[in-house]
Design a protein around this motif. Structure first.
Motif, PDB file in Angstrom:
ATOM      1  N   VAL A   1       0.848  -1.197   0.000  1.00  0.00           N
ATOM      2  CA  VAL A   1       0.000   0.000   0.000  1.00  0.00           C
ATOM      3  C   VAL A   1       0.883   1.246   0.000  1.00  0.00           C
ATOM      4  O   VAL A   1       0.677   2.181  -0.789  1.00  0.00           O
ATOM      5  N   ALA A   2       1.881   1.255   0.871  1.00  0.00           N
ATOM      6  CA  ALA A   2       2.809   2.390   0.921  1.00  0.00           C
ATOM      7  C   ALA A   2       3.582   2.513  -0.387  1.00  0.00           C
ATOM      8  O   ALA A   2       3.815   3.623  -0.890  1.00  0.00           O
ATOM      9  N   GLY A   3       3.973   1.362  -0.955  1.00  0.00           N
ATOM     10  CA  GLY A   3       4.720   1.381  -2.205  1.00  0.00           C
ATOM     11  C   GLY A   3       3.917   1.959  -3.349  1.00  0.00           C
ATOM     12  O   GLY A   3       4.434   2.761  -4.147  1.00  0.00           O
ATOM     13  N   LEU A   4       2.653   1.552  -3.440  1.00  0.00           N
ATOM     14  CA  LEU A   4       1.821   2.082  -4.523  1.00  0.00           C
ATOM     15  C   LEU A   4       1.594   3.572  -4.358  1.00  0.00           C
ATOM     16  O   LEU A   4       1.656   4.333  -5.332  1.00  0.00           O
ATOM     17  N   LEU A   5       1.338   4.016  -3.138  1.00  0.00           N
ATOM     18  CA  LEU A   5       1.144   5.448  -2.917  1.00  0.00           C
ATOM     19  C   LEU A   5       2.405   6.218  -3.301  1.00  0.00           C
ATOM     20  O   LEU A   5       2.327   7.249  -3.983  1.00  0.00           O
ATOM     21  N   ALA A   6       3.577   5.716  -2.901  1.00  0.00           N
ATOM     22  CA  ALA A   6       4.835   6.378  -3.269  1.00  0.00           C
ATOM     23  C   ALA A   6       5.010   6.427  -4.779  1.00  0.00           C
ATOM     24  O   ALA A   6       5.416   7.455  -5.340  1.00  0.00           O
ATOM     25  N   LEU A   7       4.710   5.320  -5.442  1.00  0.00           N
ATOM     26  CA  LEU A   7       4.836   5.251  -6.902  1.00  0.00           C
ATOM     27  C   LEU A   7       3.951   6.298  -7.563  1.00  0.00           C
ATOM     28  O   LEU A   7       4.389   7.040  -8.461  1.00  0.00           O
ATOM     29  N   MET A   8       2.686   6.382  -7.133  1.00  0.00           N
ATOM     30  CA  MET A   8       1.770   7.358  -7.713  1.00  0.00           C
ATOM     31  C   MET A   8       2.258   8.783  -7.483  1.00  0.00           C
ATOM     32  O   MET A   8       2.207   9.632  -8.395  1.00  0.00           O
ATOM     33  N   LEU A   9       2.724   9.060  -6.277  1.00  0.00           N
ATOM     34  CA  LEU A   9       3.155  10.420  -5.955  1.00  0.00           C
ATOM     35  C   LEU A   9       4.345  10.837  -6.804  1.00  0.00           C
ATOM     36  O   LEU A   9       4.409  11.974  -7.290  1.00  0.00           O
ATOM     37  N   LEU A  10       5.302   9.918  -6.998  1.00  0.00           N
ATOM     38  CA  LEU A  10       6.505  10.260  -7.766  1.00  0.00           C
ATOM     39  C   LEU A  10       6.199  10.441  -9.251  1.00  0.00           C
ATOM     40  O   LEU A  10       6.845  11.252  -9.928  1.00  0.00           O
ATOM     41  N   ILE A  11       5.222   9.703  -9.749  1.00  0.00           N
ATOM     42  CA  ILE A  11       4.810   9.894 -11.151  1.00  0.00           C
ATOM     43  C   ILE A  11       3.986  11.177 -11.292  1.00  0.00           C
ATOM     44  O   ILE A  11       4.197  11.970 -12.211  1.00  0.00           O
TER      45      ILE A  11
ATOM     46  N   ALA B   1       7.900  19.497  -6.009  1.00  0.00           N
ATOM     47  CA  ALA B   1       8.897  19.097  -5.014  1.00  0.00           C
ATOM     48  C   ALA B   1       8.261  18.480  -3.769  1.00  0.00           C
ATOM     49  O   ALA B   1       8.848  17.586  -3.140  1.00  0.00           O
ATOM     50  N   THR B   2       7.060  18.927  -3.415  1.00  0.00           N
ATOM     51  CA  THR B   2       6.390  18.383  -2.228  1.00  0.00           C
ATOM     52  C   THR B   2       6.025  16.922  -2.433  1.00  0.00           C
ATOM     53  O   THR B   2       6.229  16.078  -1.540  1.00  0.00           O
ATOM     54  N   LEU B   3       5.485  16.599  -3.611  1.00  0.00           N
ATOM     55  CA  LEU B   3       5.132  15.207  -3.901  1.00  0.00           C
ATOM     56  C   LEU B   3       6.379  14.337  -4.006  1.00  0.00           C
ATOM     57  O   LEU B   3       6.375  13.184  -3.553  1.00  0.00           O
TER      58      LEU B   3
ATOM     59  N   GLY C   1       7.055  11.091  -1.684  1.00  0.00           N
ATOM     60  CA  GLY C   1       7.320   9.799  -2.302  1.00  0.00           C
ATOM     61  C   GLY C   1       8.646   9.222  -1.852  1.00  0.00           C
ATOM     62  O   GLY C   1       8.746   8.028  -1.530  1.00  0.00           O
ATOM     63  N   HIS C   2       9.692  10.061  -1.808  1.00  0.00           N
ATOM     64  CA  HIS C   2      11.004   9.595  -1.364  1.00  0.00           C
ATOM     65  C   HIS C   2      10.972   9.133   0.090  1.00  0.00           C
ATOM     66  O   HIS C   2      11.626   8.139   0.451  1.00  0.00           O
ATOM     67  N   ARG C   3      10.217   9.832   0.928  1.00  0.00           N
ATOM     68  CA  ARG C   3      10.125   9.434   2.340  1.00  0.00           C
ATOM     69  C   ARG C   3       9.507   8.040   2.463  1.00  0.00           C
ATOM     70  O   ARG C   3       9.999   7.190   3.224  1.00  0.00           O
ATOM     71  N   LEU C   4       8.446   7.791   1.709  1.00  0.00           N
ATOM     72  CA  LEU C   4       7.812   6.475   1.753  1.00  0.00           C
ATOM     73  C   LEU C   4       8.757   5.398   1.235  1.00  0.00           C
ATOM     74  O   LEU C   4       8.810   4.287   1.784  1.00  0.00           O
ATOM     75  N   VAL C   5       9.506   5.704   0.172  1.00  0.00           N
ATOM     76  CA  VAL C   5      10.464   4.725  -0.358  1.00  0.00           C
ATOM     77  C   VAL C   5      11.535   4.414   0.684  1.00  0.00           C
ATOM     78  O   VAL C   5      11.917   3.255   0.879  1.00  0.00           O
TER      79      VAL C   5
END
Length: 413
Positions: A231-241, A268-270, A274-278
């Motif tokens: 779940v965290a991975g998908l959210l991070a992926l979406m945010l970085l894209i 930059a905020t997204l 995303g980096h924090r979740l990764v």
């Protein structure tokens, strides 16, 4: 207000309100067919009425009220309610329901209904793209690379099965969530992908409404399952894209490739979120928790968004992550993306050999031909590159991508 303004308002309302209207009607009437048909009729009525009457101050409320009336009319016509007392409750009880879930969100309940494990995975995805994403059957068929008629039948059968099996309209209990969430994540990723690069030629090339809705629902699921890595991975992926969206389409409406984007325009905020979740997931992996597909994809995107310039990209790390991903998901599309990293490290000739081996599985996929075209261009094989670009343009539905591919083809000597 001009006719063009009204048409734009109707299109915007469809993008923003479709899922909300369908979810509201499903909660009230308990029938996906009724909800979808009534919502569609409400939007058709808007097309007829708004040019003459004007766009209402609250389009969502107008559409929901109109859709409710359409649903009630259908129930009356079909004489489905023998019990007049129950009918009266359906027709006149407008009191909001009591919250029944940890997170009371109609659209979240709708997506869990559409993603019930009684349905095959592809059927769950298709149904959710229709009911929650508001995509048309042709758009969904293109995403699945199948005929429109077959996709229409698949969605119809899915709605019938939900009705016959009395699948509940609710977020599952805490103990049921882990078994249900993988299908939901797969659906959200496809909804996001359709927004990130829309397949329809008659829609915006980037659909902010779909990417925003997928991210919103992913955040809700993360609140339900804060310790779930995927779940965290998908959210991070979406945010970085999503962070790259402001730089993805030029002022002239052409897709801008990752290597050519203005990285200063990225959100930059997204990127930071995303980096924090990764980093959190990397710490878990270091503690012995193996990462899943979405976590690896998020890590790949973290590498790309960490580079200040495309020339600073750590391609060896990208390739290592793809090697890890291929072991989890040996799909031809993952292999195609891996080949792009191979081209940066080992050269376009090595990558082209890997891409050519995917022809049988990806011959109908525009990105396969676009990747071949670029590799052939880099190798100086202009005639073959032009033929590959032609095929990619023929298969691509996204207007911004078609413009990009056409320019690249026309630049060949």
């Amino acid at each position: 207000m001009s006719d063009a303004d009204v048409r734009e308002a109707i299109t915007r309302a469809h993008h923003e309100e479709w899922a909300r209207v369908v979810a509201s009607l499903t909660r009230r009437f308990g029938d996906l067919d009724i909800a979808e048909e009534a919502a569609a009729e409400a939007f058709a009525t808007a097309v007829e009425r708004w040019p003459a009457d004007g766009v209402p101050p609250n389009p969502g409320a107008w559409l929901t009220t109109t859709a409710n009336r359409k649903a009630i009319d259908r129930i009356r016509r079909e004489n489905k309610r023998d019990d007049k007392h129950k009918e009266a409750q359906v027709l006149y009880d407008d009191d909001p329901p009591e919250p029944v879930d940890a997170i009371d969100d109609d659209r979240l309940r709708l997506i869990f209904t559409c993603c019930h494990p009684a349905l095959a995975m592809e059927t769950r995805v298709a149904l959710t793209l229709r009911m929650v994403g508001g995509l048309t059957v042709p758009e969904i068929a293109r995403a699945f690379l199948v005929a429109e008629s077959a996709m229409g039948q698949r969605i119809t059968r899915a709605k019938a099965k939900i009705k016959a099996a009395r699948i509940p309209y609710r977020v599952p209990s805490a103990e049921d969530l882990p078994a249900r969430v993988s299908g939901v994540l797969a659906v959200l990723f496809l909804v996001f992908n359709e927004g990130y690069l829309a397949t329809g030629s008659d829609t915006d090339p980037v659909r902010r409404d779909l990417t925003a809705e997928a991210i919103r629902l992913a955040r809700l699921i993360r609140a339900l399952m804060p310790d779930d890595g995927e779940v965290a991975g998908l959210l991070a992926l979406m945010l970085l894209i999503e962070a790259r969206r402001p730089a993805r389409v030029s002022a002239s409406g052409e897709l801008v490739a990752l290597g050519e984007q203005d990285r200063g325009a990225w959100d930059a905020t997204l990127v930071a979120e995303g980096h924090r979740l990764v980093r959190e997931r990397l710490a878990a992996a270091a503690a012995g928790v193996a990462p899943g597909r979405y976590q690896i994809l998020a890590a790949i995107n973290a590498v790309h968004t960490s580079a200040r310039d495309v020339r600073d990209t750590d391609w060896s790390q990208v390739l290592a992550l793809y090697d890890q991903l291929v072991r989890l998901d040996p799909s031809p599309i993952i292999a195609l993306n891996r080949a792009i990293a191979v081209a940066e490290l080992d050269g376009p000739d090595v990558a082209l050999a890997a891409v050519n081996r995917l022809e049988d599985k990806l011959a109908g996929y525009h990105a396969y031909h676009a990747t071949r075209a670029d590799l052939l261009r880099r190798l100086g094989r202009s005639q073959q590159s032009r033929a590959a670009y032609d095929k990619a343009i023929e298969l691509a539905g996204n207007t911004a991508e078609t413009a990009y591919l056409t320019r690249r083809r026309d630049q060949l000597r």
